[in-house]
Design an enzyme around this catalytic site. Structure first.
Site, short mmCIF file in Angstrom:
data_model
loop_
_atom_site.label_atom_id
_atom_site.label_comp_id
_atom_site.label_asym_id
_atom_site.label_seq_id
_atom_site.Cartn_x
_atom_site.Cartn_y
_atom_site.Cartn_z
N ASN A 66 37.52 36.16 43.68
CA ASN A 66 36.50 37.18 43.89
C ASN A 66 36.60 37.68 45.32
O ASN A 66 37.25 37.06 46.16
CB ASN A 66 35.12 36.55 43.70
CG ASN A 66 34.96 35.92 42.33
OD1 ASN A 66 35.38 34.80 42.11
ND2 ASN A 66 34.37 36.65 41.43
N ARG A 90 31.28 28.71 40.12
CA ARG A 90 31.57 28.97 38.70
C ARG A 90 32.92 29.69 38.59
O ARG A 90 33.93 29.12 38.18
CB ARG A 90 30.43 29.80 38.08
CG ARG A 90 30.41 29.80 36.56
CD ARG A 90 31.41 30.74 35.91
NE ARG A 90 31.18 32.14 36.24
CZ ARG A 90 32.05 33.10 35.99
NH1 ARG A 90 33.22 32.83 35.43
NH2 ARG A 90 31.78 34.36 36.31
N ASP A 91 32.98 30.94 39.04
CA ASP A 91 34.18 31.75 38.87
C ASP A 91 35.35 31.16 39.66
O ASP A 91 36.51 31.23 39.24
CB ASP A 91 33.89 33.18 39.35
CG ASP A 91 34.72 34.23 38.61
OD1 ASP A 91 35.65 33.84 37.89
OD2 ASP A 91 34.44 35.43 38.77
N CYS A 123 43.87 31.13 39.67
CA CYS A 123 44.47 29.87 39.28
C CYS A 123 45.68 29.60 40.15
O CYS A 123 46.56 30.46 40.28
CB CYS A 123 44.89 29.94 37.81
SG CYS A 123 45.70 28.45 37.26
N HIS A 153 36.96 41.42 42.01
CA HIS A 153 37.98 40.48 42.47
C HIS A 153 38.85 41.23 43.46
O HIS A 153 38.96 42.45 43.41
CB HIS A 153 38.80 39.95 41.29
CG HIS A 153 38.07 38.90 40.51
ND1 HIS A 153 38.50 37.59 40.43
CD2 HIS A 153 36.92 38.95 39.79
CE1 HIS A 153 37.64 36.89 39.69
NE2 HIS A 153 36.68 37.69 39.29
#
Ligand code: ZN
Length: 318
Positions: free
Chosen positions: A255, A21-22, A246, A215
């Site tokens: 993370n 997800r993240d 990104c 993170h």
């Protein structure tokens, strides 16, 4: 002994895998649905007991997560494994309930500016969305987790107000979310900031079950975990291989890395139920399919007592 479990029944630490997800949500190239499910199933086979597998956000806003329902349907569910998904509003909650998730993870930013920038709405409007979706979770018997994003600092506002954090936690608890996660969305947590935030929440809301979501933006993610362990926090989010960030946004990092976290926990005497070697194999597979080097280090170096043969080491020191 510092960093060790306090007693024999204090050994278990719940590791929540959030990579699919993240991590995946910021990948510009669409990752095939079958591949997402393959990674999730491999993680479950490696012993991971909690996963935030996907996100029921608007497919227009995050195309990478458009296949959340299909991914959920391909996961081999196991008893004792908690499968959750990110849910931003009632529409997402309906989809998540239809996909029979075990937990809905809701999120509101503690910083008004970040809330506007990220969710395009005010903090109060985001809380109203939570109030709308909570009954949908309750009707389906699905647990709720309330995430406080930018809990340890905001790139636009600096320090976040502890009053805002307490306001969010109170709204979550009132709405039936006992699980509260504190998100270090932009990697601004340090041990003292974490300590004062966790202590402030516990002083007001001792019933909250706190999870920490770090993170590794500034390289101290695992130091923050060590501090969390000392504070008695027994749940941490992490992503396989350290996925995330990104590729087109310098400084936006992933993370903390799941296999590095699990290695640390096991070395300190904690239990996770996870097979570290199987987990490292999943990390290497993810690295292969992402076709780039991921930040995770355990998958490259192995455990400390995996010895090398002397002949295999080239002499560099002379
Ligand atoms: Zn995150």
């Amino acid at each position: 002994m510092p960093f060790a479990p306090r007693s024999a029944d204090d050994r278990f630490v719940l590791v929540t895998e959030v990579g699919t997800r993240d991590g995946f949500q910021t990948e510009p190239k669409f990752i095939p649905t079958e591949l997402k499910a393959e990674v999730i199933n491999a993680l479950i086979d490696a012993g991971v007991r909690s996963l935030e597998a996907s996100s029921f956000v608007s497919p227009r806003a995050v195309p990478q997560m458009a296949d959340a329902s299909e991914v959920m349907a391909l996961i081999r569910r196991k008893p004792g494994v908690r499968l959750s998904a990110l849910v931003p509003n009632a529409r997402g909650a309906e989809r998540a309930a239809a996909a029979t998730v075990d937990m809905m993870a809701c999120f509101v930013s503690a910083s008004e500016t970040h809330c506007q920038a990220n969710l395009n709405k005010s903090l109060d409007a985001a809380l109203a969305d939570f109030a709308d979706l909570a009954p949908i979770a309750h009707q389906s018997g699905i647990a709720l987790r309330g995430a406080v994003a930018t809990a340890f600092g905001c790139p636009f506002e600096g320090e976040v107000s502890i009053d805002n954090i307490l306001k969010l936690v109170e709204a979550y608890l009132r709405g039936g979310a006992r699980h509260i996660s504190l998100g270090d969305t932009t990697g601004m947590a340090t041990p003292p900031v974490v300590t004062r935030t966790v202590e402030a929440i516990r002083a007001r809301f001792p019933e909250a079950i706190i999870a920490l979501h770090f993170h590794n933006t500034r390289g101290i993610g695992l130091a923050n975990v060590m501090n969390g362990l000392e504070l008695g926090v027994r749940e941490y989010d992490a992503s396989i291989g350290g996925l995330g960030g990104c590729p087109f946004a310098p400084g936006a990092t992933g993370n903390i890395c799941t296999e590095d976290l699990v290695y640390l926990l096991h070395e300190c005497g904690y239990e996770t139920g996870i097979d570290i070697e199987a987990l490292a194999a999943v990390a290497r597979r993810v690295q292969e399919v992402m076709e780039r080097d991921l930040p995770g280090q355990f998958m490259k170096a192995g455990p400390r007592l995996r010895l090398s043969s002397l002949q295999s080491v080239r002499r560099a020191a002379g």
